[in-house]
Design a protein around this motif. Sequence first.
Motif, PDB file in Angstrom:
ATOM      1  N   GLY A  49       1.672  -1.339   0.330  1.00 38.18           N
ATOM      2  CA  GLY A  49       0.499  -0.523   0.031  1.00 38.18           C
ATOM      3  C   GLY A  49      -0.322  -1.111  -1.094  1.00 38.18           C
ATOM      4  N   PHE A  50       0.355  -1.582  -2.104  1.00 34.61           N
ATOM      5  CA  PHE A  50      -0.341  -2.189  -3.241  1.00 34.61           C
ATOM      6  C   PHE A  50      -1.163  -3.401  -2.794  1.00 34.61           C
ATOM      7  N   MET A  51      -0.505  -4.272  -2.003  1.00 37.90           N
ATOM      8  CA  MET A  51      -1.203  -5.476  -1.534  1.00 37.90           C
ATOM      9  C   MET A  51      -2.399  -5.102  -0.673  1.00 37.90           C
ATOM     10  N   LEU A  52      -2.200  -4.099   0.178  1.00 39.15           N
ATOM     11  CA  LEU A  52      -3.296  -3.654   1.054  1.00 39.15           C
ATOM     12  C   LEU A  52      -4.494  -3.194   0.220  1.00 39.15           C
ATOM     13  N   ALA A  53      -4.188  -2.367  -0.762  1.00 33.03           N
ATOM     14  CA  ALA A  53      -5.275  -1.818  -1.571  1.00 33.03           C
ATOM     15  C   ALA A  53      -6.031  -2.938  -2.275  1.00 33.03           C
ATOM     16  N   ILE A  54      -5.265  -3.891  -2.817  1.00 30.15           N
ATOM     17  CA  ILE A  54      -5.938  -4.983  -3.543  1.00 30.15           C
ATOM     18  C   ILE A  54      -6.788  -5.814  -2.594  1.00 30.15           C
ATOM     19  N   GLN A  55      -6.251  -6.062  -1.406  1.00 29.89           N
ATOM     20  CA  GLN A  55      -7.015  -6.848  -0.442  1.00 29.89           C
ATOM     21  C   GLN A  55      -8.300  -6.116  -0.058  1.00 29.89           C
ATOM     22  N   GLY A  96       1.671   3.232  -3.462  1.00 25.94           N
ATOM     23  CA  GLY A  96       1.232   1.833  -3.617  1.00 25.94           C
ATOM     24  C   GLY A  96      -0.260   1.693  -3.456  1.00 25.94           C
ATOM     25  N   VAL A  97      -0.800   2.339  -2.419  1.00 29.86           N
ATOM     26  CA  VAL A  97      -2.254   2.247  -2.174  1.00 29.86           C
ATOM     27  C   VAL A  97      -3.024   2.828  -3.358  1.00 29.86           C
ATOM     28  N   LEU A  98      -2.560   3.996  -3.825  1.00 32.90           N
ATOM     29  CA  LEU A  98      -3.241   4.626  -4.961  1.00 32.90           C
ATOM     30  C   LEU A  98      -3.204   3.727  -6.190  1.00 32.90           C
ATOM     31  N   LEU A  99      -2.015   3.163  -6.418  1.00 32.80           N
ATOM     32  CA  LEU A  99      -1.845   2.278  -7.573  1.00 32.80           C
ATOM     33  C   LEU A  99      -2.809   1.098  -7.484  1.00 32.80           C
ATOM     34  N   GLY A 100      -2.877   0.520  -6.276  1.00 33.52           N
ATOM     35  CA  GLY A 100      -3.760  -0.641  -6.071  1.00 33.52           C
ATOM     36  C   GLY A 100      -5.209  -0.288  -6.320  1.00 33.52           C
ATOM     37  N   PHE A 101      -5.627   0.895  -5.876  1.00 30.19           N
ATOM     38  CA  PHE A 101      -7.044   1.241  -6.060  1.00 30.19           C
ATOM     39  C   PHE A 101      -7.339   1.650  -7.503  1.00 30.19           C
ATOM     40  N   LEU A 102      -6.343   2.265  -8.122  1.00 30.37           N
ATOM     41  CA  LEU A 102      -6.573   2.763  -9.476  1.00 30.37           C
ATOM     42  C   LEU A 102      -6.596   1.642 -10.502  1.00 30.37           C
ATOM     43  N   THR A 103      -5.817   0.557 -10.247  1.00 31.86           N
ATOM     44  CA  THR A 103      -5.759  -0.502 -11.258  1.00 31.86           C
ATOM     45  C   THR A 103      -7.057  -1.294 -11.337  1.00 31.86           C
TER      46      THR A 103
END
Lengths: 237, 114
Positions: free
Chosen positions: A16-22, B11-18
Amino acid sequence: MGKKSISLTFITLIVGFMLAIQFQSVQEPVVRDTRDTWQLREDLQKEKDLQARLIREIRSNEEKLAQYETERKQSKEEALRNTLNELKEEVGLTDVTGPGVKLYIDKVNEGLYLENVEASISPDSLKRLLNEINMYGAKHVSVGGQRVINTTVIREIAGETKINGRSLKSFPIEILIVTEDFQTAKKLANRMEVSEVAEEFFIDNLTVNVLKPEMKITVPAYEDVIRVRNIEAVKSE
Amino acid sequence: MWLPVLGLIIGVLLGFLTDFSIPVEYSDYLSIAILAALDTLFGGIRAHLQNIYDEKVFVSGFFFNILLAASLAFLGVHLGVDLYLAAVFAFGVRLFQNIAVIRRILITKWSAKE
């Protein structure tokens, strides 16, 4: 089951983290340029106007600058300052660089004599040497780092020859001469080579070596303050 | 079973929030890594449904696939060959296969319930 789902959770978290960053990285240019030709033209026109105005401003500023510059040049203050600088240079209060000649006054080669040679420069011969140098077109002269000016005194004080109040004891003594141009420097060097005054230094167990003329020789400024006595400004009516 | 989904959301939230974004020249690597991660994830779900799930295989496969895909893309950039397309193709095909298998298993389970 618990451990399994924890590792799975960890991995889905990473995904999820990688997806969001991408997503963030790819979707960076969000604002699209939606102007049509006319709007573009208008904007261009606006920018051009701004450019023209800026150029006009720069030009006017430059004009002003040039005006100030000419005013400054023509002002009395500048004229006075120029005169002052010229006078300072003439009197010897500034370093002067130009084409010139170097002379070295050194002890006679000690191998000629058996005993140690006592050598000291006599004020009379130094004065004569300076006279000769001046005669042959020197403009600015320094002896042993001391600038020779109009009021420079060369005399013997308590057995030591002094110039401007400083002893001339350590040999070789360097004499720097700056002339008007390189041609004069060459002539001066040639004349000094055959000068009789230089020969006379041999009496004091000294020799005068003339080096080849150089394009750049710097004569140091006069170190002390020039005290003016017995001179008064003329009162103008 | 809901924990992994929760992890994904976090994870998605973390990625967008950072508010963290990577340079454009590296976005190729990240995209290929995401593809590898998704492939492994769906492979894990399939294995779980087929009851052949092994945690060691899953976790090691996850990281190993990501590294392999990224290094393949790196090699491709330096060789002047678009090698990352090979990774995209391989992972894409496997992704579709895994999803198809998951779908079939779910359908058979669903029809068995009826």
